[in-house]
Scaffold this motif. Structure first.
Motif, PDB file in Angstrom:
ATOM      1  N   GLU A 161     108.270 -61.901 -32.725  1.00  0.00           N
ATOM      2  CA  GLU A 161     106.860 -61.823 -32.367  1.00  0.00           C
ATOM      3  C   GLU A 161     106.366 -60.378 -32.547  1.00  0.00           C
ATOM      4  N   PHE A 162     105.215 -60.254 -33.205  1.00  0.00           N
ATOM      5  CA  PHE A 162     104.598 -58.931 -33.385  1.00  0.00           C
ATOM      6  C   PHE A 162     103.092 -59.092 -33.188  1.00  0.00           C
ATOM      7  N   ARG A 163     102.622 -58.391 -32.130  1.00  0.00           N
ATOM      8  CA  ARG A 163     101.210 -58.497 -31.763  1.00  0.00           C
ATOM      9  C   ARG A 163     100.781 -59.947 -31.526  1.00  0.00           C
ATOM     10  N   GLY A 164     101.690 -60.711 -30.889  1.00  0.00           N
ATOM     11  CA  GLY A 164     101.377 -62.085 -30.497  1.00  0.00           C
ATOM     12  C   GLY A 164     101.536 -63.122 -31.581  1.00  0.00           C
ATOM     13  N   LYS A 165     102.066 -62.710 -32.730  1.00  0.00           N
ATOM     14  CA  LYS A 165     102.227 -63.655 -33.829  1.00  0.00           C
ATOM     15  C   LYS A 165     103.629 -63.522 -34.424  1.00  0.00           C
ATOM     16  N   PRO A 166     104.134 -64.638 -34.977  1.00  0.00           N
ATOM     17  CA  PRO A 166     105.434 -64.542 -35.647  1.00  0.00           C
ATOM     18  C   PRO A 166     105.313 -63.678 -36.900  1.00  0.00           C
ATOM     19  N   ALA A 167     106.257 -62.752 -37.072  1.00  0.00           N
ATOM     20  CA  ALA A 167     106.173 -61.816 -38.191  1.00  0.00           C
ATOM     21  C   ALA A 167     107.575 -61.493 -38.690  1.00  0.00           C
ATOM     22  N   PHE A 168     107.614 -60.954 -39.900  1.00  0.00           N
ATOM     23  CA  PHE A 168     108.859 -60.491 -40.494  1.00  0.00           C
ATOM     24  C   PHE A 168     108.772 -58.971 -40.591  1.00  0.00           C
TER      25      PHE A 168
END
Length: 489
Positions: A161-168
């Motif tokens: 999670e990055f800034r509330g969203k799934p991220a790579f």
């Protein structure tokens, strides 16, 4: 009962059919589920692989831009001493940013243009004017610095999670090049003065969201799922139709088998009837034991018997009678007489050998040896006289019978392949025939050998010595009747 069995079989068949369809449906569903699970894992791998490839390309492009900027812009201008290079780069001033500032500003521009993409440059040794934003900001960045400081040639990445969203999130080391070592070691505000070529001066991180890639993948999986579901339905429907057709074919085949079985059973019944007819016909010609040997494949049968008793009988006056009545009546009369004689052979367990014209031949003691064969033949001879007397009384006829009997050894068997009969050979047979041909009409003539066996049970009249053709002089006896004290056969 058969209808109940048939209904039970139909119910069992229907149950098996339903079970097969259910099992096939479950297997299809399990197969689709397993395929979807594998594709889901594959999609996750593909998403991560695609994100890693994108991040690597971004990082390589940014680093190449920095290298190009440093070597082709900063170094030539810095040599000229006419341009002011500073970290405090402002577009409104006549200044040129140093390479690190250029990289930071480039990352900001990229992030602003693409709000879903984040490019950061951070380090354990930020310059004073970048202490606030130039160090690690979270656990990923701290772990990335620690790992890449020890493994500068490796990559560090993971999905989170990055800034509330799934991220790579992807990070790689930014090693110090030869052109930058002197600057970093001599700059008055440099936090570190002992830099060497290859030291990790910072970490380049690229963070990209996975929403778009994931959504596209899920849409693809959704479409694939519907496709697989449709194919499964078609497959199950096709399989159901195939099984239904097979059941129909099986029913038709079973019906044909039943019909064929019934036909075979009817044929077998007819064959059995015909076989029984053949057996009866064969038993009318041959003794049962001899018929069994022929049926088992024996072609020539001959058995020797130490002692048997043979009877020859000839109807006297039948030739005269044949000239007085029609052939049909003659045959009817002869059949009635001989049928009565046949009944006597069965009554006394004797074996009829043959009839020749109006002559009748029977033997006792074969094919199954016995001890009372002479007595049985004597009883039959006396009964034959009684049967003929009944015939004469019935038809007002005057025919008579001449009987000859002899006891001795003989050979019995079947020879030839066509129109074969069970016959006798030997001197005892010839002697019995001579007893009949040299006998007296209405009398029963026996030889000495037969007399010796029967003299204590039957009444005899000594006929004396008579000349017998082919045998010479023989002493013969006439059987007159039974002794009162004689035991019945």
């Amino acid at each position: 009962m058969r209808q109940l069995i048939s209904r039970s079989r139909a119910a069992i068949s229907q149950l098996i059919y339903k079970r097969i369809i259910l099992a096939v449906t479950i297997l299809f569903c399990v197969g689709v589920g397993v395929a979807m699970a594998n594709m889901s894992r594959l999609s996750s791998t593909l998403i991560e692989s695609q994100a890693l490839q994108n991040a690597t390309l971004y990082a390589q492009a940014i680093k190449e831009a920095r290298t190009l900027y440093s070597s082709d812009v900063v170094n030539p201008l810095n040599t000229a001493k006419t341009i002011n290079f500073t970290h405090d780069y402002k577009p409104i001033k006549v200044t040129v940013p140093v390479p690190a500032t250029f990289l930071v500003e480039l990352g900001k521009q990229i992030s602003q243009k693409n709000s879903e993409l984040s490019v950061r440059l951070y380090s354990n040794y930020p310059f004073p004017w970048r202490e606030k934003e130039g160090g690690a900001q979270d656990d990923f960045e701290r772990e990335a610095i620690k790992y890449l400081m020890q493994n500068p040639t490796q990559k560090f990445f993971r999905s989170e999670e990055f800034r509330g969203k799934p991220a790579f999130r992807y990070a790689e080391a930014d090693p110090l090049t030869a052109s930058c070592v002197n600057c970093h070691n001599t700059h008055p505000y440099s936090p570190k003065k002992d830099w060497k070529v290859g030291d990790v001066r910072g970490i380049l991180e690229i963070t990209q969201p996975l929403d778009t890639i994931t959504q596209k993948t899920r849409d693809g999986l959704k479409n694939l799922f519907f496709l697989l579901a449709g194919l499964s339905v078609l497959g199950i429907s096709g399989l159901s139709l195939a099984i239904s057709r097979l059941r129909q074919n099986a029913k038709q085949l079973e019906q044909r088998v039943r019909e064929r079985t019934a036909q075979l059973q009817e044929t077998n019944v007819e064959l059995i009837k015909e076989q029984e007819k053949c057996d009866r016909l064969l038993l009318n010609i041959l003794p049962e034991s001899i018929a069994a040997k022929l049926k088992n494949g024996q072609s020539s049968i001959a058995d020797g018997f130490a002692e048997v008793t043979i009877l020859f009988a000839d109807i006297v006056g039948f030739t005269v009678l044949s000239s007085q009545i029609s052939p049909e009546e003659l045959l009817e009369f002869l059949n009635e007489i001989f049928s009565a004689f046949d009944g006597l052979t069965e009554k006394y367990g004797l074996e009829k050998i043959k009839t020749i014209g109006d002559a009748y031949m029977v033997v006792g003691g074969l094919p199954n040896p016995s001890t009372n064969h002479a007595e049985s033949i004597a009883e039959m001879a006396l009964d034959m006289q009684e049967e003929l007397a009944k015939f004469n009384a019935k038809y007002h006829a005057g025919i008579n019978i001449r009987i000859g009997i002899n006891t001795g050894p003989a050979i019995a068997g079947v020879i030839g392949t066509k129109k074969f009969i069970y016959d006798l050979w030997g001197d005892a047979v010839n002697t019995a025939a001579r007893m009949e041909s040299h006998g007296v009409a209405g009398a029963i003539q026996v030889t000495q050998s037969t007399y010796d066996i029967l003299r204590n049970k039957y009444l005899f009249e000594d006929r004396g010595i008579i000349k017998i053709k082919g045998k010479g002089d023989m002493n013969t006896y006439l059987l007159k009747g039974r002794l009162v004290s004689a035991v019945a056969v």
